[in-house]
Design an enzyme around this catalytic site. Sequence first.
Site, PDB file in Angstrom:
ATOM      1  N   SER A  66     105.653 -58.240 -56.398  1.00 53.36           N
ATOM      2  CA  SER A  66     106.613 -58.649 -57.422  1.00 53.36           C
ATOM      3  C   SER A  66     106.778 -60.159 -57.393  1.00 53.36           C
ATOM      4  O   SER A  66     106.885 -60.753 -56.322  1.00 53.36           O
ATOM      5  CB  SER A  66     107.977 -57.994 -57.166  1.00 53.36           C
ATOM      6  N   VAL A  71     106.464 -64.548 -51.114  1.00 55.54           N
ATOM      7  CA  VAL A  71     105.025 -64.544 -50.818  1.00 55.54           C
ATOM      8  C   VAL A  71     104.227 -64.403 -52.116  1.00 55.54           C
ATOM      9  O   VAL A  71     103.225 -65.099 -52.309  1.00 55.54           O
ATOM     10  CB  VAL A  71     104.651 -63.431 -49.810  1.00 55.54           C
ATOM     11  N   CYS A  72     104.678 -63.567 -53.016  1.00 55.39           N
ATOM     12  CA  CYS A  72     103.977 -63.380 -54.299  1.00 55.39           C
ATOM     13  C   CYS A  72     104.031 -64.644 -55.142  1.00 55.39           C
ATOM     14  O   CYS A  72     103.064 -64.984 -55.830  1.00 55.39           O
ATOM     15  CB  CYS A  72     104.572 -62.198 -55.059  1.00 55.39           C
ATOM     16  N   GLN A  73     105.142 -65.343 -55.073  1.00 48.95           N
ATOM     17  CA  GLN A  73     105.259 -66.604 -55.803  1.00 48.95           C
ATOM     18  C   GLN A  73     104.304 -67.645 -55.243  1.00 48.95           C
ATOM     19  O   GLN A  73     103.599 -68.330 -56.005  1.00 48.95           O
ATOM     20  CB  GLN A  73     106.703 -67.114 -55.751  1.00 48.95           C
ATOM     21  N   THR A  76     100.690 -66.727 -56.241  1.00 44.99           N
ATOM     22  CA  THR A  76     100.395 -66.951 -57.657  1.00 44.99           C
ATOM     23  C   THR A  76     100.280 -68.444 -57.963  1.00 44.99           C
ATOM     24  O   THR A  76      99.387 -68.868 -58.706  1.00 44.99           O
ATOM     25  CB  THR A  76     101.460 -66.267 -58.531  1.00 44.99           C
TER      26      THR A  76
END
Length: 180
Positions: A66, A71-73, A76
């Site tokens: 998400s 971590v996903c930010q 990305t």
Amino acid sequence: MNDTEERHGEAFEFSEQLTVVGRKLRQGDTAPAFCLERFDAAEGAIRTVLLSNTSGTVRLLNVVNSLDTPVCQVETRRWEKMREALPEAVTVYTISMDLPFAQSRWSLSESIQHQLLSAHRSEDFGRHYGVLLKEWRLLQRAVFVIDRDDRITHVEYIPDQMNEPDYDAAAMAVQAASAS
């Protein structure tokens, strides 16, 4: 394809063991077709994106839990920076089960240029790519490189959801797929 196969303990976060639904894809497999969504802010409309929309090109799929998680930010943003060093004809997608509107807001606030695709409507993408986290109804962190012939040339499933992928290995696979 067995998209109901369950793999216990192949993904985790801290001490929480997660069940991944779907068969693990391997290098050489044909990439499963997908039908995902993105929000086109300029048009104010939801757009459907198919894998076949980019047939004949190399694709990198950055799959994240998400965009509401650090971590996903980071991941990305990193692919966005690395995108500039990839061959021009490569398509980079970040895929999550976040709503397309939320993805669009985040993308605009972060000046992300590659497309963010939402798998929120159906679990099909997660099942077909072997990344559906049963307990969370989110996607397991993974990276796929798909060549011009829709073959997977690189796949990395990340077990620890707090870890980032091997960016260099995926970038090398993109370069190799683009050169062939």
